[in-house]
Design a protein around this motif. Structure first.
Motif, PDB file in Angstrom:
ATOM      1  N   LEU A 116      29.510  63.857 -22.209  1.00 52.85           N
ATOM      2  CA  LEU A 116      29.677  63.897 -23.664  1.00 52.85           C
ATOM      3  C   LEU A 116      30.945  64.614 -24.112  1.00 52.85           C
ATOM      4  O   LEU A 116      31.317  64.533 -25.275  1.00 52.85           O
ATOM      5  CB  LEU A 116      28.461  64.596 -24.305  1.00 52.85           C
ATOM      6  N   HIS A 117      31.583  65.354 -23.201  1.00 53.72           N
ATOM      7  CA  HIS A 117      32.765  66.116 -23.624  1.00 53.72           C
ATOM      8  C   HIS A 117      33.946  65.812 -22.710  1.00 53.72           C
ATOM      9  O   HIS A 117      34.149  66.439 -21.679  1.00 53.72           O
ATOM     10  CB  HIS A 117      32.461  67.617 -23.612  1.00 53.72           C
ATOM     11  N   THR A 118      34.706  64.798 -23.099  1.00 51.28           N
ATOM     12  CA  THR A 118      35.927  64.496 -22.356  1.00 51.28           C
ATOM     13  C   THR A 118      36.983  63.972 -23.329  1.00 51.28           C
ATOM     14  O   THR A 118      36.706  63.138 -24.189  1.00 51.28           O
ATOM     15  CB  THR A 118      35.648  63.541 -21.176  1.00 51.28           C
ATOM     16  N   HIS A 119      38.178  64.539 -23.227  1.00 49.31           N
ATOM     17  CA  HIS A 119      39.279  64.182 -24.136  1.00 49.31           C
ATOM     18  C   HIS A 119      40.036  62.983 -23.573  1.00 49.31           C
ATOM     19  O   HIS A 119      40.304  62.937 -22.370  1.00 49.31           O
ATOM     20  CB  HIS A 119      40.245  65.358 -24.278  1.00 49.31           C
ATOM     21  N   LEU A 120      40.398  62.058 -24.450  1.00 47.83           N
ATOM     22  CA  LEU A 120      41.155  60.890 -24.001  1.00 47.83           C
ATOM     23  C   LEU A 120      42.448  61.331 -23.294  1.00 47.83           C
ATOM     24  O   LEU A 120      42.848  60.743 -22.292  1.00 47.83           O
ATOM     25  CB  LEU A 120      41.487  59.988 -25.198  1.00 47.83           C
ATOM     26  N   ILE A 172      31.457  70.550 -32.509  1.00 47.85           N
ATOM     27  CA  ILE A 172      32.579  71.407 -32.907  1.00 47.85           C
ATOM     28  C   ILE A 172      33.034  72.235 -31.708  1.00 47.85           C
ATOM     29  O   ILE A 172      32.210  72.861 -31.039  1.00 47.85           O
ATOM     30  CB  ILE A 172      32.140  72.369 -34.050  1.00 47.85           C
ATOM     31  N   HIS A 173      34.348  72.215 -31.442  1.00 48.86           N
ATOM     32  CA  HIS A 173      34.919  73.112 -30.426  1.00 48.86           C
ATOM     33  C   HIS A 173      34.877  74.540 -30.976  1.00 48.86           C
ATOM     34  O   HIS A 173      35.589  74.867 -31.918  1.00 48.86           O
ATOM     35  CB  HIS A 173      36.390  72.774 -30.171  1.00 48.86           C
ATOM     36  N   VAL A 174      34.078  75.383 -30.364  1.00 47.47           N
ATOM     37  CA  VAL A 174      34.057  76.789 -30.794  1.00 47.47           C
ATOM     38  C   VAL A 174      33.375  77.631 -29.713  1.00 47.47           C
ATOM     39  O   VAL A 174      32.629  77.114 -28.882  1.00 47.47           O
ATOM     40  CB  VAL A 174      33.325  76.953 -32.163  1.00 47.47           C
ATOM     41  N   GLY A 216      31.129  72.186 -28.566  1.00 47.86           N
ATOM     42  CA  GLY A 216      32.002  72.105 -27.392  1.00 47.86           C
ATOM     43  C   GLY A 216      32.228  73.505 -26.867  1.00 47.86           C
ATOM     44  O   GLY A 216      32.806  74.332 -27.557  1.00 47.86           O
ATOM     45  N   HIS A 217      31.747  73.771 -25.674  1.00 46.18           N
ATOM     46  CA  HIS A 217      31.814  75.067 -24.974  1.00 46.18           C
ATOM     47  C   HIS A 217      30.721  76.022 -25.489  1.00 46.18           C
ATOM     48  O   HIS A 217      29.615  75.955 -25.004  1.00 46.18           O
ATOM     49  CB  HIS A 217      33.202  75.702 -25.058  1.00 46.18           C
ATOM     50  N   GLY A 218      31.049  76.925 -26.425  1.00 50.23           N
ATOM     51  CA  GLY A 218      30.022  77.850 -26.924  1.00 50.23           C
ATOM     52  C   GLY A 218      29.608  78.910 -25.928  1.00 50.23           C
ATOM     53  O   GLY A 218      28.612  79.613 -26.134  1.00 50.23           O
ATOM     54  N   THR A 275      33.330  67.620 -18.057  1.00 50.76           N
ATOM     55  CA  THR A 275      34.585  68.004 -17.383  1.00 50.76           C
ATOM     56  C   THR A 275      35.696  68.413 -18.351  1.00 50.76           C
ATOM     57  O   THR A 275      36.677  69.019 -17.937  1.00 50.76           O
ATOM     58  CB  THR A 275      35.141  66.840 -16.539  1.00 50.76           C
ATOM     59  N   ASP A 276      35.606  68.021 -19.608  1.00 52.85           N
ATOM     60  CA  ASP A 276      36.669  68.268 -20.592  1.00 52.85           C
ATOM     61  C   ASP A 276      37.798  67.237 -20.448  1.00 52.85           C
ATOM     62  O   ASP A 276      38.646  67.108 -21.324  1.00 52.85           O
ATOM     63  CB  ASP A 276      37.254  69.684 -20.438  1.00 52.85           C
ATOM     64  N   GLY A 277      37.841  66.524 -19.347  1.00 54.39           N
ATOM     65  CA  GLY A 277      38.926  65.570 -19.050  1.00 54.39           C
ATOM     66  C   GLY A 277      39.091  65.526 -17.537  1.00 54.39           C
ATOM     67  O   GLY A 277      39.792  66.362 -16.985  1.00 54.39           O
TER      68      GLY A 277
END
Ligand SMILES: [Zn+2]
Length: 336
Positions: free
Chosen positions: A7-11, A200-202, A227-229, A286-288
């Motif tokens: 669910l959390h990966t940047h293009l 939300i990235h925080v 995102g993260h937390g 993975t974040d990417g």
């Protein structure tokens, strides 16, 4: 449910260096290096010791975003990221996030064309990999003006029926001071009202300031996911609030190690054990994968190896990932 979910990966971090290399040449982008392996080091976190901080990571994103700044490049990138995730990791639920306004060369390119190109990449991937359910998250940026962020959300809402499933915000804090998340509250409310998911990235870094931001986000933006937390792991009240609001954290262990958000594997283990003990819900990502040189299964192996999670807890996180996905309609229970 078969397959994995991410669910959390940047293009900007999800496309392999060889594809970016070809895209850069096809578009005649002036690069500071002439050798492929130098390029690979330019567009990924190549040093296993990571980067000194998030600003250094933004320098890497600068290049991948520049190369992805055309309709052609965005389409190829989205298509490659979805196909790669399925072929390499059997990811069947995938959310890709990116900021279209960081890919239109400061307004030189038509924003709708960039967005439509991403949707075309998504559609082409759906044709080739019908097992995969994928969606796009539109990102606002903390360095943007309110009007710029408003436009991003307006466009997300306009294209919601075509695969845009949520909104997010990221980017460095202007001036390094605490970011006022209330400034994007109207945009987030509009997105939610239109049926989009909110993540939300925080709470990634920033110590007490990061924890204050996290508390504000929970109260003011009421996101479905964060995102993260990870900074909440030191704070009983935040963990209680996260649990009560049924917010799901998207935790990216290797990314946190590479950016020094978490000092070492002991810190990773401690964060996970604390969240498990306090009933805070989380997913693994993975974040990417390409930029971070890690894939979802590598993350699972890391967490098992260091005793952060048991196999059973990992399986639960995978089920939770599918369920919490905006692609599959997973939102906070409080919303329905
Ligand atoms: Zn991220």
């Amino acid at each position: 449910m078969d397959g994995l979910a991410e669910l959390h990966t940047h293009l900007g971090g999800s496309v392999s260096s060889d594809i970016l290399w070809t895209l850069a040449h096809e578009q005649g982008i002036a690069l500071p290096v002439k050798d492929y392996w130098d390029f690979d080091r330019l567009v990924t976190v190549s040093d296993p010791r990571g980067v000194p901080n998030l600003d250094a990571l933004d320098q890497i994103y600068h290049w991948t975003e520049l190369i992805q700044s055309s309709p052609l490049a965005v389409e190829v990138s989205v298509h490659a990221a979805i196909g790669g995730a399925y072929r390499s990791q059997q990811i069947t639920t995938l959310e890709l996030r990116f900021n279209p306004m960081k890919r239109n060369r400061g307004g030189e390119r038509d924003l709708d064309h960039i967005i439509l190109a991403a949707i075309r990449g998504l559609d082409r991937a759906s044709l080739e990999y019908p097992q995969v359910q994928a969606g796009l998250i539109r990102m606002m940026d903390r360095t943007f003006t309110a009007r710029q962020n408003e436009i991003i959300v307006e466009k997300a809402i306009a294209w919601a029926s075509r695969g845009v499933v949520g909104v997010d915000i990221a980017g460095p804090r202007p001036g390094g001071v605490r970011y006022d998340y209330r400034s994007v509250q109207p945009m987030v409310e509009d997105a939610r009202a239109a049926g989009l998911g909110v993540t939300i990235h925080v709470g990634e870094e920033g110590g007490d300031m990061g924890r204050e931001e996290l508390a504000e986000v929970l109260e003011v933006l009421r996101p479905d996911r964060i995102g993260h937390g990870i900074l909440a792991a030191g704070d009983e009240e935040l963990m209680r609030d996260l649990k009560a609001a049924e917010v799901v954290l998207e935790i990216c262990p290797t990314s946190n190690l590479l950016t020094k958000a978490l000092a070492d594997e002991d810190a990773v283990r401690s964060v996970f054990r604390t969240f498990v003990e306090h009933g805070v819900r989380f997913t693994i990502a993975t974040d990417g994968p390409e930029m971070m040189h890690t894939h979802l299964r590598d993350e699972f192996e890391l967490l098992l190896r260091i005793g952060a999670l048991t196999q059973n807890e990992l399986d639960e996180a995978t089920v939770r990932s599918h369920e919490a996905s905006f692609v599959r309609g997973g939102f906070r229970a409080a919303r329905v």
